[in-house]
Design a protein around this motif. Structure first.
Motif, PDB file in Angstrom:
ATOM      1  N   ILE A 119       0.827  -1.216   0.000  1.00 41.65           N
ATOM      2  CA  ILE A 119       0.000   0.000   0.000  1.00 41.65           C
ATOM      3  C   ILE A 119       0.852   1.254   0.000  1.00 41.65           C
ATOM      4  N   ALA A 120       1.859   1.328   0.883  1.00 41.97           N
ATOM      5  CA  ALA A 120       2.711   2.518   0.933  1.00 41.97           C
ATOM      6  C   ALA A 120       3.461   2.723  -0.378  1.00 41.97           C
ATOM      7  N   ASP A 121       3.838   1.634  -1.045  1.00 38.65           N
ATOM      8  CA  ASP A 121       4.510   1.753  -2.339  1.00 38.65           C
ATOM      9  C   ASP A 121       3.607   2.406  -3.379  1.00 38.65           C
ATOM     10  N   ARG A 122       2.283   2.102  -3.324  1.00 40.21           N
ATOM     11  CA  ARG A 122       1.365   2.692  -4.292  1.00 40.21           C
ATOM     12  C   ARG A 122       1.322   4.208  -4.137  1.00 40.21           C
ATOM     13  N   LEU A 123       1.404   4.682  -2.875  1.00 38.17           N
ATOM     14  CA  LEU A 123       1.419   6.129  -2.637  1.00 38.17           C
ATOM     15  C   LEU A 123       2.684   6.748  -3.204  1.00 38.17           C
ATOM     16  N   CYS A 124       3.825   6.099  -2.933  1.00 40.97           N
ATOM     17  CA  CYS A 124       5.111   6.653  -3.367  1.00 40.97           C
ATOM     18  C   CYS A 124       5.224   6.647  -4.894  1.00 40.97           C
TER      19      CYS A 124
END
Length: 714
Positions: A559-564
């Motif tokens: 999930i955090a990778d999708r934001l980045c």
């Protein structure tokens, strides 16, 4: 003037008769703490003076440089010690002879309450007065809330007690808390003269308890209580004593003195018995204990009269500000003149803001900045005593910097890296003098955050480690000794409990629910808010670096990778887990984040479930305690209290809970292990119990038992 010396049977108090004035001095080094033997001696001395025919007035003072530092914390929780401080204060106030307090040095907590019970107060202009009890989870319990409110009004009294700050004698005079100030030195002599003046006028003792009738009807006092209660709801979330202080001040405004004292004493005793007081006390003692590194006992630190800083970005500039503020000269190195100018601008901006806020004079700023210089060549560091590298977090970059330092710095110069994760042993091994290399891991913003991890690589000299601790003291930082591993103490535990949070979010918890649950637990901001503040790209880079060594059994949440991947790195990009419209620093929830989270749940084939606040907290705290135990097993941290100090001063862990390891003790390690065993059923790899935690539970011991273990030099 004839001086008659009288020695009474209690050594902690001495007395002498100066003409008609009986001088009673607290003589209990080092800070004249009001232990039970001191209180008993003071009571006896007051009674003797009152019965003494030739005594017309009494001066109460402290021997040495201080009036009194307050209660003896070693007696906290002990019952039956007589007289109590409230009883002693009441007896002083009831004296038929005028009592004048002569205040010099520190006059804090119970010492301040003792002075307020006197009929008059003289203070040195630079004396330091205050109520620090709130910092220990306590509140004044010997009339401080009642007398300070009657003397100064609700707003100044609340400010003092809720902040725990110390004020100078001159400020106390302006607030009405003392009657006169005198230049530094000679306070007792001035008080004797003043007492003689009062005695000559046959003055009736002025009792604070009788002051300010009808104070409750003053609108400003009513508003002060309302505003304090509203602000406390934000600042002191989950704490006990600040709200009881406010209640006691309100009682001072609306009830007779004796009723107010009953209110205050009841709340004080409840705070004293609270687990929060134990948490605050653990934090207080831990931050003093962490400075006692083994190397400080076996080595003498090197002299540090000048410092070099490599890198002028946010971290490098913050380190430079911290060092300059400590009075040392700084040489900053950057790759080119443009980067150097940006670094200089960042440093200048911080001090400029301090001038604008009245914290620093314009001339003082010029003087500080005169110690700051910069260069683009490492030769400018030829004469400095310590260099702190704050370059980009990449091993090749770090090695290139240290090769230049090895070439240009003088023999004996301490070479420090500010790396957050990288292997300092590898950095040290790349140059010819590994014994000079150490980690000084600052936390951003470096000029504000108090934590400094002193990271000790394998080949470093003991005197370099001692130098790191001594340097931290100069910077007024809280130093914590850490061994070398990925993330050291703080970031290693952070990475672990962030995994627990990632798993909960993917399993069904809203990211905003997680943040709220941990704010309600006592954190100033939630972990995802904190990620937005520091920058999501930092964690992204770390995850990509670790990808090649990640155990295939470890669950990975994307999930955090999708934001980045969208360029949403937090506050600096205007969007992260939260939105920051128009450059706002306060984020608002983002509906699109919820959509991204839901899409990732579907991709991972997860059916979301609900999480209660209590389960969110239990999972995060269990992950912290379990990883903390592993860090202890490996010797990365020497004691549990070192881990607690890291999280109290670097990560916003709620101080009233004492730190993650202390909190685990309060919950009970058997209960923590039971939680881990339960969570292990769903993820046996992540929730493997630490062998140390298992053995402590089996032996009926807690983490605190490891704090009492002897420290061996490493």
């Amino acid at each position: 003037m004839r001086v008659v010396n009288t020695t009474i049977a209690h050594p902690p108090v001495t007395t002498e008769l100066r003409g008609k004035i009986r001088v009673i001095a607290i003589n209990h080094a080092p800070v004249n703490a009001l232990s039970s033997v001191v209180r008993e001696a003071l009571l006896r001395a007051i009674e003797l003076a009152e019965a003494e025919a030739q005594c017309a007035a009494i001066v109460l003072c402290g021997a040495g440089t201080d009036f009194s530092g307050g209660a003896d914390i070693r007696e906290f929780g002990k019952s039956g010690l007589q007289p109590t401080l409230p009883d002693l204060c009441a007896r002083i106030e009831a004296s038929i002879k005028p009592v004048i307090a002569a205040i010099q040095g520190v006059c804090l907590g119970g010492g301040f309450e003792l002075a307020l019970s006197a009929h008059y107060r003289l203070a040195a202009e630079d004396a330091r007065l205050g109520f620090p009890e709130v910092l220990l989870g306590l509140m004044p319990g010997a009339g401080g809330t009642q007398r300070s409110t009657r003397l100064a009004g609700a707003r100044p009294a609340l400010d003092l007690m809720l902040s725990g700050r110390q004020i100078a004698g001159r400020e106390a005079l302006g607030l009405g808390l003392v009657d006169h100030t005198v230049p530094d030195g000679g306070v007792t002599d001035a008080a004797v003269a003043y007492a003689q003046e009062i005695a000559d006028k046959r003055g009736v003792p002025r009792r604070t308890r009788d002051l300010v009738a009808g104070l409750a009807q003053t609108e400003s006092n009513r508003l002060a209580v309302e505003e304090a209660r509203a602000k406390a709801g934000q600042k002191f979330r989950g704490q006990f004593s600040p709200f009881r202080i406010i209640d006691a001040v309100e009682a001072a405004l609306s009830t007779p003195f004796d009723e107010g004292m009953v209110n205050e004493r009841g709340n004080f005793l409840e705070a004293l018995a609270s687990p929060q007081r134990a948490g605050f006390m653990h934090a207080f003692l831990a931050e003093r204990e962490v400075a006692k590194a083994p190397e400080m006992r076996i080595a003498t630190q090197r002299s540090v009269a000048s410092v070099g800083v490599i890198g002028g970005g946010t971290m490098g500039a913050g380190i430079a500000v911290s060092v300059l503020s400590a009075g040392l000269p700084v040489v900053m190195i950057e790759r080119d003149e443009a980067a150097l100018a940006r670094g200089h601008g960042l440093v200048d901006k911080v001090f400029g803001e301090n001038v604008a806020k009245g914290r620093l004079g314009a001339e003082d700023k010029d003087q500080v900045m005169s110690r700051f210089s910069g260069a683009t060549r490492y030769e400018a560091l030829a004469d400095v005593d310590l260099v702190i590298e704050a370059a980009y977090e990449d091993m090749d970059v770090k090695k290139q910097v240290f090769a230049e330092l090895d070439r240009c710095c003088k023999p004996g110069c301490v070479l420090a890296t500010n790396t957050s994760y990288l292997d300092i042993n590898e950095i040290a091994a790349s140059i010819s003098r590994p014994e000079d290399v150490i980690g000084l891991h600052f936390f951003s913003p470096a000029n504000i955050m108090k934590l400094l991890e002193i990271v000790v690589p394998a080949k470093v000299s003991a005197d370099v480690v001692a130098t790191g601790f001594a340097f931290a003291k100069v910077l007024k930082k809280v130093p914590v000794r850490a061994g070398v591993c990925d993330g050291f103490i703080g970031n290693r535990v952070l990475a672990t409990y962030r995994l627990a949070i990632d798993y909960m979010v993917e399993d069904g918890a809203s990211p905003y629910h997680v943040d709220k649950a941990l704010r309600d637990f006592g954190y100033p901001m939630g972990p995802l808010q904190a990620s937005d503040l520091s920058g999501g790209d930092i964690g992204w880079a770390t995850r990509k670096r670790r990808a090649v060594t990640r155990d295939p059994r470890q669950r990975y949440v994307q999930i955090a990778d999708r934001l980045c991947e969208r360029g949403w790195f937090g506050q600096k990009t205007g969007r992260g887990w939260y939105q920051y419209p128009h450059g706002s620093r306060i984020g608002v929830p983002d509906p699109e984040i919820e959509a991204i989270v839901e899409a990732e749940r579907q991709r991972a084939g997860i059916t979301p479930r609900a999480f209660e606040d209590s389960e969110i907290v239990r999972r995060v705290m269990a992950a912290m305690a379990n990883e903390g135990a592993r860090i202890l097993e490996e010797g990365i941290a020497l004691r549990p209290l070192d881990i607690d100090a890291v999280f109290l001063h670097g990560y916003g862990f709620p101080r009233h809970r004492g730190g993650p390891m202390h909190y685990a003790d309060t919950v009970g390690l058997a209960n923590v292990l039971e939680d881990i065993r339960e969570f292990e059923k769903d993820d046996a790899f992540f929730w493997r119990p630490s062998p140390l935690l298992v053995s402590l539970v089996k032996e009926g011991r807690d983490f605190e038992s490891l704090n009492r273990s002897p420290l061996d030099a490493k």
